[in-house]
Design a protein around this motif. Structure first.
Motif, PDB file in Angstrom:
ATOM      1  N   ALA A 170      10.271   7.440   6.787  1.00 32.16           N
ATOM      2  CA  ALA A 170       9.938   6.863   5.491  1.00 32.16           C
ATOM      3  C   ALA A 170       8.433   6.806   5.306  1.00 32.16           C
ATOM      4  O   ALA A 170       7.661   6.679   6.275  1.00 32.16           O
ATOM      5  N   LEU A 171       8.014   6.871   4.043  1.00 29.38           N
ATOM      6  CA  LEU A 171       6.617   6.704   3.671  1.00 29.38           C
ATOM      7  C   LEU A 171       6.476   5.405   2.903  1.00 29.38           C
ATOM      8  O   LEU A 171       7.195   5.179   1.922  1.00 29.38           O
ATOM      9  N   LEU A 172       5.569   4.554   3.333  1.00 30.51           N
ATOM     10  CA  LEU A 172       5.267   3.312   2.630  1.00 30.51           C
ATOM     11  C   LEU A 172       3.928   3.470   1.923  1.00 30.51           C
ATOM     12  O   LEU A 172       2.898   3.695   2.572  1.00 30.51           O
TER      13      LEU A 172
ATOM     14  N   VAL B  34       8.774   4.041  -0.043  1.00 30.17           N
ATOM     15  CA  VAL B  34       8.733   2.628  -0.416  1.00 30.17           C
ATOM     16  C   VAL B  34       7.410   2.361  -1.120  1.00 30.17           C
ATOM     17  O   VAL B  34       6.345   2.656  -0.573  1.00 30.17           O
ATOM     18  N   ALA B  35       7.477   1.816  -2.320  1.00 33.47           N
ATOM     19  CA  ALA B  35       6.277   1.464  -3.077  1.00 33.47           C
ATOM     20  C   ALA B  35       6.050  -0.029  -2.970  1.00 33.47           C
ATOM     21  O   ALA B  35       6.881  -0.825  -3.413  1.00 33.47           O
ATOM     22  N   LEU B  36       4.928  -0.431  -2.362  1.00 33.07           N
ATOM     23  CA  LEU B  36       4.567  -1.836  -2.243  1.00 33.07           C
ATOM     24  C   LEU B  36       3.411  -2.091  -3.205  1.00 33.07           C
ATOM     25  O   LEU B  36       2.266  -1.725  -2.936  1.00 33.07           O
ATOM     26  N   GLY B  37       3.734  -2.676  -4.349  1.00 35.10           N
ATOM     27  CA  GLY B  37       2.726  -2.913  -5.380  1.00 35.10           C
ATOM     28  C   GLY B  37       3.401  -3.310  -6.674  1.00 35.10           C
ATOM     29  O   GLY B  37       4.582  -3.657  -6.700  1.00 35.10           O
ATOM     30  N   GLY B  38       2.655  -3.217  -7.753  1.00 36.63           N
ATOM     31  CA  GLY B  38       3.187  -3.568  -9.056  1.00 36.63           C
ATOM     32  C   GLY B  38       3.795  -2.376  -9.766  1.00 36.63           C
ATOM     33  O   GLY B  38       3.998  -1.299  -9.178  1.00 36.63           O
ATOM     34  N   ASP B  39       4.065  -2.550 -11.048  1.00 42.38           N
ATOM     35  CA  ASP B  39       4.703  -1.484 -11.828  1.00 42.38           C
ATOM     36  C   ASP B  39       3.835  -0.231 -11.916  1.00 42.38           C
ATOM     37  O   ASP B  39       4.359   0.885 -11.997  1.00 42.38           O
ATOM     38  N   GLY B  40       2.509  -0.397 -11.906  1.00 39.99           N
ATOM     39  CA  GLY B  40       1.634   0.771 -11.943  1.00 39.99           C
ATOM     40  C   GLY B  40       1.777   1.631 -10.707  1.00 39.99           C
ATOM     41  O   GLY B  40       1.806   2.869 -10.793  1.00 39.99           O
ATOM     42  N   THR B  41       1.877   0.992  -9.545  1.00 36.75           N
ATOM     43  CA  THR B  41       2.074   1.736  -8.296  1.00 36.75           C
ATOM     44  C   THR B  41       3.410   2.458  -8.311  1.00 36.75           C
ATOM     45  O   THR B  41       3.511   3.635  -7.929  1.00 36.75           O
ATOM     46  N   VAL B  42       4.467   1.762  -8.760  1.00 35.07           N
ATOM     47  CA  VAL B  42       5.792   2.379  -8.840  1.00 35.07           C
ATOM     48  C   VAL B  42       5.762   3.585  -9.775  1.00 35.07           C
ATOM     49  O   VAL B  42       6.311   4.641  -9.458  1.00 35.07           O
ATOM     50  N   ASN B  43       5.108   3.436 -10.927  1.00 30.89           N
ATOM     51  CA  ASN B  43       5.044   4.536 -11.889  1.00 30.89           C
ATOM     52  C   ASN B  43       4.364   5.748 -11.273  1.00 30.89           C
ATOM     53  O   ASN B  43       4.817   6.896 -11.454  1.00 30.89           O
ATOM     54  N   GLU B  44       3.272   5.535 -10.559  1.00 34.94           N
ATOM     55  CA  GLU B  44       2.576   6.660  -9.935  1.00 34.94           C
ATOM     56  C   GLU B  44       3.462   7.354  -8.901  1.00 34.94           C
ATOM     57  O   GLU B  44       3.534   8.586  -8.845  1.00 34.94           O
ATOM     58  N   VAL B  45       4.140   6.561  -8.058  1.00 39.76           N
ATOM     59  CA  VAL B  45       5.016   7.146  -7.040  1.00 39.76           C
ATOM     60  C   VAL B  45       6.122   7.971  -7.701  1.00 39.76           C
ATOM     61  O   VAL B  45       6.422   9.099  -7.274  1.00 39.76           O
ATOM     62  N   VAL B  46       6.730   7.423  -8.748  1.00 44.81           N
ATOM     63  CA  VAL B  46       7.804   8.120  -9.453  1.00 44.81           C
ATOM     64  C   VAL B  46       7.299   9.435 -10.031  1.00 44.81           C
ATOM     65  O   VAL B  46       7.960  10.482  -9.928  1.00 44.81           O
TER      66      VAL B  46
ATOM     67  N   GLY C 179       4.808  -6.356  -5.705  1.00 40.58           N
ATOM     68  CA  GLY C 179       3.564  -7.010  -5.332  1.00 40.58           C
ATOM     69  C   GLY C 179       2.647  -7.233  -6.510  1.00 40.58           C
ATOM     70  O   GLY C 179       1.497  -7.627  -6.337  1.00 40.58           O
ATOM     71  N   GLY C 180       3.142  -6.958  -7.724  1.00 36.13           N
ATOM     72  CA  GLY C 180       2.323  -7.119  -8.917  1.00 36.13           C
ATOM     73  C   GLY C 180       2.549  -8.453  -9.590  1.00 36.13           C
ATOM     74  O   GLY C 180       3.227  -9.345  -9.056  1.00 36.13           O
TER      75      GLY C 180
END
Length: 322
Positions: free
Chosen positions: A3-5, A60-72, A93-94
């Motif tokens: 996995a990548l975090l 795994v995205a550890l952060g807020g919605d901006g981090t999730v959006n970038e990962v997606v 985490g946001g």
């Protein structure tokens, strides 16, 4: 499992110590590589590399919605392929964590990590639909790159509020609900098209909807949260359907009071309604045109001014651990 975090060190509701604890907890259950983001767009780059990898099974995205959006956007850079792409997991985490909370995850990072580990042990996952926005062919925005969003997008008034909030955060202000409320008021005062909107919604086989001041595109519901209060702009919106739209054709003082109250008291059964409100459900594709350039936001990220944006709802786009 490898996995990548992806860790956003600027996540507003986690400390360095908390992040270390979460990393150790996850590493105890899988072969984990943790990478801390160093620049805007880094999470997207990491997601793209994970999608190209032959052995990464989970991001795994550890952060807020901006981090999730970038990962997606990194995972889907070559398009959706849920059977091939790594699965996505989110540790919130946001300050708002709309996507994670819409999935039913705890809003506390430690509790969410525990829920994630339980879900992995039990094999719980779902394949969610997502939205994608692109420049409209034949317009000045034709060359604008496509971008995916997980829960929400908007052209017009709400995107202007997001832009104002971002400016204040760049100057050191904390992301609080009071900050958002202040910027809503200021955006309203400065809105030049309060009584006659410039936005037209077009979709194949239907008459256009004209004169919109505000257009909120929802991929799920709730659209956002005011503290612990969920806001249901489009109560029928779901990760399992197409996109929903709430449009308002007037933002007079009376209209703002009426629709603001309806949003604050909205529920899964009842959203905003009235002669200046337009609600559309389960759209596969549509275009928003504006006579004047208007701000665009996706998942709470201000993306500048646009005059035409085409939205597409893509069902079964990505597998998510729940």
């Amino acid at each position: 499992m490898r996995a990548l975090l992806v860790v956003n060190p600027a996540a507003t509701t986690t400390s360095a110590r908390t992040r270390d604890v979460l990393i150790h907890a996850l590493a105890s259950e899988m072969k984990l590589e943790a990478v801390t983001t160093e620049y805007r767009g880094h999470a997207r780059d990491l997601g793209r590399l994970a999608a190209q990898s032959a052995d990464i099974e989970l991001v795994v995205a550890l952060g807020g919605d901006g981090t999730v959006n970038e990962v997606v956007n990194g995972l889907l850079h070559a398009g959706p392929d849920p059977d091939r792409l790594p699965r996505l997991a989110v540790v919130p985490g946001g300050s708002t964590n709309v996507f994670a909370r819409a999935l039913g995850l705890p809003n506390h990072a430690v509790e969410a990590t525990g829920a994630l580990l339980d879900a992995l042990r039990e094999g719980r996952e779902r394949t969610v639909g997502l939205g994608v926005a692109s420049g409209t062919p034949g317009t000045d925005d034709e060359s604008v790159p496509s971008r995916w969003f997980t829960f929400n997008a908007g052209l017009g008034f709400d995107a202007g509020v997001v832009g104002r909030v971002e400016q204040h955060r760049e100057q050191g202000a904390k992301s609080t609900h009071a900050l958002y409320v202040r910027q809503v008021v200021r955006q309203l005062i400065g809105e030049p098209h309060r009584r006659s909107g410039t936005i037209t919604l077009e979709r194949e086989g239907e008459d256009p909807v004209t004169g919109l001041v505000l257009s909120i595109v929802s991929n799920t519901c709730p659209w956002t949260f005011l503290g612990n209060r969920p806001i249901y702009a489009s109560p029928k919106a779901s990760f399992d359907t197409g996109l929903d739209v709430l449009g308002l054709s007037r933002l007079s003082t009376a209209a703002v009071a009426r629709y603001g109250t309806q949003l604050l008291t909205s529920s899964p059964e009842r959203g905003p309604r009235g002669r200046h409100a337009v609600s559309l459900h389960d759209l596969s594709a549509f275009t928003l045109h504006s006579k004047a350039p208007l701000p665009l936001q996706m998942d709470g990220d201000h993306l500048g001014l646009r005059t035409s944006v085409t939205f597409t709802g893509v069902r079964r786009a990505l597998r998510v651990i729940v």
